[in-house]
Every structure is written in structure tokens, then in C-alpha cells.
Design a protein around this motif. Structure first.
Motif, PDB file in Angstrom:
ATOM      1  N   SER A 107       0.734  -0.980   0.205  1.00  0.00           N
ATOM      2  CA  SER A 107      -0.036   0.044   0.074  1.00  0.00           C
ATOM      3  C   SER A 107       0.842   1.055   0.086  1.00  0.00           C
ATOM      4  O   SER A 107       0.391   2.358   0.366  1.00  0.00           O
ATOM      5  N   SER A 133      -4.937   0.958   2.903  1.00  0.00           N
ATOM      6  CA  SER A 133      -4.824  -0.392   3.734  1.00  0.00           C
ATOM      7  C   SER A 133      -5.811  -1.292   3.006  1.00  0.00           C
ATOM      8  O   SER A 133      -7.044  -1.101   3.430  1.00  0.00           O
ATOM      9  N   THR A 137      -6.518  -4.309   4.366  1.00  0.00           N
ATOM     10  CA  THR A 137      -7.167  -4.704   5.536  1.00  0.00           C
ATOM     11  C   THR A 137      -7.898  -3.545   6.270  1.00  0.00           C
ATOM     12  O   THR A 137      -8.886  -4.075   7.127  1.00  0.00           O
ATOM     13  N   THR A 148      -3.850  -2.782   9.829  1.00  0.00           N
ATOM     14  CA  THR A 148      -2.255  -2.506   9.741  1.00  0.00           C
ATOM     15  C   THR A 148      -1.917  -1.681  10.985  1.00  0.00           C
ATOM     16  O   THR A 148      -2.395  -0.495  10.710  1.00  0.00           O
ATOM     17  N   GLU A 152       8.739 -11.156  -1.047  1.00  0.00           N
ATOM     18  CA  GLU A 152       7.554 -11.490  -0.266  1.00  0.00           C
ATOM     19  C   GLU A 152       6.353 -12.492  -1.094  1.00  0.00           C
ATOM     20  O   GLU A 152       5.862 -13.218  -0.536  1.00  0.00           O
TER      21      GLU A 152
HETATM   22  O1  F6P Z   1       3.953  -6.788   4.668  1.00  0.00           O
HETATM   23  C1  F6P Z   1       2.919  -7.533   5.119  1.00  0.00           C
HETATM   24  C2  F6P Z   1       1.514  -6.991   4.262  1.00  0.00           C
HETATM   25  O2  F6P Z   1       0.816  -7.887   4.345  1.00  0.00           O
HETATM   26  C3  F6P Z   1       1.804  -6.732   2.866  1.00  0.00           C
HETATM   27  O3  F6P Z   1       1.613  -7.746   1.894  1.00  0.00           O
HETATM   28  C4  F6P Z   1       0.951  -5.496   2.392  1.00  0.00           C
HETATM   29  O4  F6P Z   1       1.009  -5.029   1.251  1.00  0.00           O
HETATM   30  C5  F6P Z   1       1.050  -4.660   3.790  1.00  0.00           C
HETATM   31  O5  F6P Z   1       1.200  -5.843   4.839  1.00  0.00           O
HETATM   32  C6  F6P Z   1      -0.152  -3.819   4.240  1.00  0.00           C
HETATM   33  O6  F6P Z   1      -1.388  -4.304   4.324  1.00  0.00           O
HETATM   34  P1  F6P Z   1      -2.623  -3.583   4.468  1.00  0.00           P
HETATM   35  O7  F6P Z   1      -2.542  -2.857   2.783  1.00  0.00           O
HETATM   36  O8  F6P Z   1      -3.649  -4.397   4.616  1.00  0.00           O
HETATM   37  O9  F6P Z   1      -2.507  -2.345   5.245  1.00  0.00           O
END
Ligand code: F6P
Length: 537
Positions: free
Chosen positions: A153, A202, A204, A207, A348
Motif C-alpha cells: 500500500s 490499507s 485490510t 495494519t 514477499e
Molecule cells: O507486509 C505484509 C503486508 O501484508 C503486505 O503484503 C501488505 O502489502 C502490507 O502488509 C500492508 O497491508 P494493508 O494494505 O492491509 O495495510
């Protein structure tokens, strides 16, 4: 022995033969080597003739690609099948850069209409911000964006902005990824909240780093703008409900989907900050370039397919010749973030120790990737590339026309790119060094002492990617080339390139340690960890 095992055995045998010969000698032995190993793909020129393989070795490598089912796997990817099995998802980033009206399906469900609608919403938003039709809480137009996100992101948008940013942008774009408060503090410094959009990205929306920075940035906005601050909040997420619950107005939440992997997401609304700061037209051109590479990947036969051949060259080094490290050196300051971007994309995606079925991998997987812009890297790590005890293959990317600045300096930059690839290939023999030192009149004892120091073994492989100019189309094609190359490697190794379970343990333990640093009861740790926590409490 299966056909696949036989193909791997043939590749290893070919690499053993390659180990004891010189790449430079192959040009005389193979008159069509250069033509055969140079290809054009979506506006990029890729030269793989300085790789250690002979043309018969290339045939062995292509047999491996065929035996591993690269074409069928590619077709499954583009058909939106569930290629990310451990997470039960497709990985359909090509759908994000297809022209409007495409017909992609993710696990059977049509997605292109949603993609087109989101792109239209992004365009409308970008146009409104840039024209000043959309203003902040005090009626001022937006002059800056702070993009908050990490990993996938962050790295793609950061690379794009650095590569394409105007020298004097209408809208300044800054980034904050790290939970280290220094980064956000630096990003906010000098900005006026009344003229700043905070775009939180993000997938998810859970984060830790991103939410921490988003809260701090929101507090920074609110301190000046009160509740009007919400007007300055934008979110991009595959969990839009969470973004709204955070306080982002529904009309300013841009969705993407779980079938978009984080490190493959810059083509989605994850690229919104760039689309606003560069203008939507530039973003569309970036998508068009990536789409052109998609077409090439789908349509070109394996033997002339740039992502496939680049993957095979890397696998020849990684597996055949047991070279666990690769350097990436763009001779373009604007591409200096390409190495960090590739670190996530490749390490990754393919840093895996079990295959897609959960069995220990039969072959070593992703190489470690590092690099920096040339010529800077020449004054840092190139000593090791030329004379170190390990052979580190190098990917060189050069851009013919400068984006700006002194054309004479650009010519020097290009001269260095070409010269480094040549030096890595041919080296400098002991005899040449001796002859030169003798010609300079050095005494024999000094010549004996200096010769080994000044000898370059050469025979160190490079791939050379030449780009006419760093425009959005070619940048899109470049990134898509490496995305597909990474995918092809994953297919050859039999792994799932689209999950990343390896990042989870650290996240879980950080949550536990945080509770202890914040005064919670001491947990059960090894003595070293317990001592560190005690010192930090
Ligand atoms: O570093 C792990 C990870 O899951 C990546 O694959 C992802 O791009 C990053 O964290 C950020 O995750 P998110 O976009 O859900 O905040």
C-alpha cells in the motif's frame, strides 16, 4: 523420473557446463546469440545475451517452462482462477489495467464493471481536486496529499511518484509508511492542514503502522480544522466498512477487492494519490503500459516472452548456478525506488519454503534482491560485484532520454551503464593488467604485488533493459514485466506467489511485546528478549 524432474535435471546439467566457460566466448560461437536473446516487449528492449546460458541451454530452460506448465498457469491467472489457494483467492491484477469494457471474472464472478466504476470515481475525484472544485474545510484548494500506507500500500505509489513527479508539482505528494513517528512528522512538516488531503491506504484497514499514522494525521487535521477535518480524509481499502468506521466520509472511500494482492495493487485505487497528484491521464497511461505487457505475456510464444525469459535467466543463476543474491541497478535516479519495490514483489511473493501443496520445496526459491541507482551504486557496492568472492547477477535498467536536466550528464550516465555491464562481462585479465603496469614502467616487484589486486575475473552476468524514456506507459510496462517474471518463477518453483504468511508471526509477537512495553504483565520469553523488554520498559 517425471518430465518436470527431467527438465530440472537438464537445467542443472546445462548450468554445470556454463560454470566452466566464459559468457563472452559465446558470442563468437553463436552468431545469432544477440538477435536471439534481445527482445522488444511493450516498448522495452531486453538484452539477455550477457547471461551465462548458451542457446542450447536456453532451449533446456524453455523445456523447463513447458514442463512446469507456465502457459497453463498464466491462463489460470488471467482467467481469475483461485491461484492463491492458501487464501482462497484469485490474483487478478491484470483486470485492473485492462481497457474499459473488459470481461474479467474473479472465481467466476464478473469484476470488470466494478473496476471501471471505481476508475471513473477516481477520475472524477482527481479532476475535482486538481481543478479546485473540491476544496478543504476552509474553502481552500488542496495543495498536498499525505499518503499513508505500508508494504504494497506504499511501495508502488512511492515508486510511481518518484519516477513521474513533475519538478514543480501542482500538488505535493508525501508518504508515511513506518510506524516510526519520525516519518509522519517529516511528511507533515511545512504542510497546511487546510490544504492537505490525508489518503489512508490499507487493504485490510487493520495494519498497526497505518492505523497509528492515520490517527496521528487525523489529530493533526482536527487540531486546526475541528470536525471539518473529516473532509480531508480519504481512504482506499478492500474493507471499506472499516474505513468508514474510522471516520472517512463514505463518498471518500475507494474500494478494491480481495482478489488484488497487496504488492500487485498499485493499479487499483491504491494508486489514487498518484492519480490525483500526477493527473488522471498519467495514471491511465501507466495502466495502458502495464496492459501492453499483459498482452505480450499472454500472446508471445514462450521463446520470445520477456517475463518468461527474464524469469528463466534468473532461475538459471539462482538454481542452476546457486546464486542466492541478485542486484538491481536502474541507471535513472527517478527509478531509485525500483529495488525496494522489487524486494517486496519478489521476496514477499517467492520467499517460500513449502510448495503450494505444503510440501518442502524441491528447489531453492527467491533470491535476495538489493540495489540502488547507478552511478551511485558504483561507489558503494560495485566493488563486490566486480571482485567479490560471490557472483551476483545484476539487472541493469537504463533510460535513453533524460526526463530533465543536462543532456551531457545523461550521456555520461548511459556510458556508465553500458561500461559496467561490459566490465562485468569481460573483466580484466592478469595479462592485461601486467602489460599495462609494465607500460607504465613499474618495477617487477610492484607489478607482482599489484596484479592480483587489479585483476577482474569478469564473466559476471547482467540483464540489460533499455527504455526509451521514463514515461507512464513504459513505467507501467516495466513494473508489469517484473510482476509476471515473479509469477513465472513461482510456477517453476511450484509455490504460491500470492500469499505472505511469513509476515504474520512478527506481527503477533509485536502485539504481545507492545502490551508489555505499555506496562502489562511480563510474558514468557527467551532470556535475551526478556532482558530487552525489561530495559525498554
Ligand atoms: O507486509 C505484509 C503486508 O501484508 C503486505 O503484503 C501488505 O502489502 C502490507 O502488509 C500492508 O497491508 P494493508 O494494505 O492491509 O495495510
Amino acid at each position: 523420473m517425471s518430465q518436470l524432474d527431467a527438465a530440472w535435471a537438464a537445467l542443472h546439467a546445462a548450468a554445470e557446463r556454463a560454470r566452466v566457460r566464459r559468457i563472452a566466448d559465446l558470442f563468437a560461437l553463436e552468431p545469432d546469440r544477440l538477435a536471439r536473446l534481445t527482445l522488444d516487449a511493450a516498448g522495452l528492449e531486453l538484452d539477455l545475451s550477457k547471461q551465462p546460458w548458451s542457446l542450447p541451454d536456453l532451449e533446456e530452460a524453455l523445456d523447463l517452462a513447458a514442463a512446469a506448465g507456465v502457459e497453463a498457469a498464466r491462463d489460470r491467472l488471467f482467467a481469475g482462477e483461485v491461484v492463491n489457494r492458501s487464501e482462497g483467492r484469485p490474483a487478478l491484477h491484470p483486470a485492473l489495467r485492462a481497457p474499459p469494457g473488459a470481461d474479467f471474472k474473479a472465481a467466476g464472478a464478473p469484476v470488470s464493471a466494478e473496476v471501471d466504476a471505481t476508475r471513473a470515481a477516481m477520475r472524477a475525484f482527481a479532476d475535482q481536486v486538481r481543478s479546485g472544485a473540491l476544496t478543504g474545510a476552509t474553502g481552500k484548494p488542496f495543495r498536498a496529499i499525505v499518503h499513508i500506507g505500508i508494504g504494497g500500500s506504499d511501495l508502488g505509489p512511492r515508486l510511481i511518484w518518484e519516477a513521474l513527479r513533475p519538478l514543480q508539482p501542482q500538488i505535493e505528494l508525501r508518504f508515511a509508511a513506518n510506524v516510526d513517528p519520525a516519518e509522519l512528522a517529516q511528511a507533515l512538516t511545512g504542510l497546511d492542514p487546510a490544504e492537505t488531503l490525508v489518503v489512508t491506504v490499507s487493504k485490510t484497514f487493520t495494519t498497526q503502522e497505518t492505523l497509528t499514522n492515520a490517527e496521528t494525521a487525523r489529530a493533526w487535521l482536527r487540531a486546526k480544522l475541528g470536525q471539518g477535518a473529516d473532509r480531508h480524509l480519504v481512504a482506499v481499502s478492500a474493507a471499506p466498512d472499516r474505513a468508514q468506521a474510522f471516520g472517512v466520509p463514505a463518498g471518500q472511500v475507494f474500494a478494491f477487492w480481495d482478489w488484488v494482492g497487496g504488492r500487485y495493487s498499485l493499479w487499483s485505487a491504491v494508486g489514487l494519490s498518484c492519480a490525483v497528484a500526477l493527473g488522471f491521464e498519467a495514471f491511465e497511461r501507466l495502466l495502458a503500459g502495464a496492459h501492453a505487457m499483459d498482452r505480450h505475456f499472454v500472446e508471445a510464444p514462450l521463446a520470445a516472452n520477456a517475463p518468461v525469459l527474464l524469469a528463466l535467466a534468473h532461475v538459471f543463476n539462482r538454481n542452476g548456478l546457486q546464486r542466492p543474491i541478485r542486484a538491481v541497478v536502474p541507471y535513472a535516479q527517478r527509478l531509485r525506488l525500483f529495488a525496494p519495490f522489487l524486494q517486496q514483489l519478489e521476496m514477499e511473493s517467492n520467499g517460500k519454503r513449502v510448495d503450494a501443496e505444503g510440501r518442502p520445496v524441491a528447489h531453492a526459491t527467491a533470491a535476495s534482491v538489493f540495489g540502488d541507482a547507478g552511478t551511485n551504486g558504483q561507489h558503494a557496492f560495485f566493488q563486490l560485484l566486480h571482485q567479490g568472492s560471490d557472483i551476483v547477477p545484476v539487472d541493469i535498467v537504463a533510460v535513453r532520454q533524460a526526463s530533465e536536466g543536462d543532456p551531457a550528464a545523461q550521456t555520461k550516465l548511459l556510458a556508465n551503464a553500458v561500461a559496467q555491464a561490459e566490465a562485468l562481462l569481460v573483466g580484466r585479465s592478469e595479462a592485461e593488467v601486467r602489460a599495462e603496469l609494465q607500460a607504465r614502467g613499474l618495477p617487477p616487484a610492484e607489478i607482482d604485488a599489484l596484479t592480483p589486486q587489479r585483476t577482474f575475473p569478469g564473466n559476471r552476468p547482467t540483464s540489460f533493459l533499455l527504455i526509451d524514456r521514463l514515461d507512464p506507459e513504459r513505467l507501467g510496462a516495466l513494473i508489469a514485466l517484473y510482476e509476471h517474471k515473479t509469477f513465472v518463477e513461482g510456477v517453476l518453483w511450484g509455490i504460491n506467489s500470492f500469499d505472505q504468511w511469513g509476515v504474520e508471526l512478527g506481527k503477533t509477537l509485536a502485539t504481545r511485546v507492545l502490551a508489555e512495553l505499555e506496562g502489562g504483565p511480563a510474558g514468557d520469553h527467551d532470556p535475551s528478549t526478556a532482558a530487552l523488554i525489561a530495559r525498554l520498559r
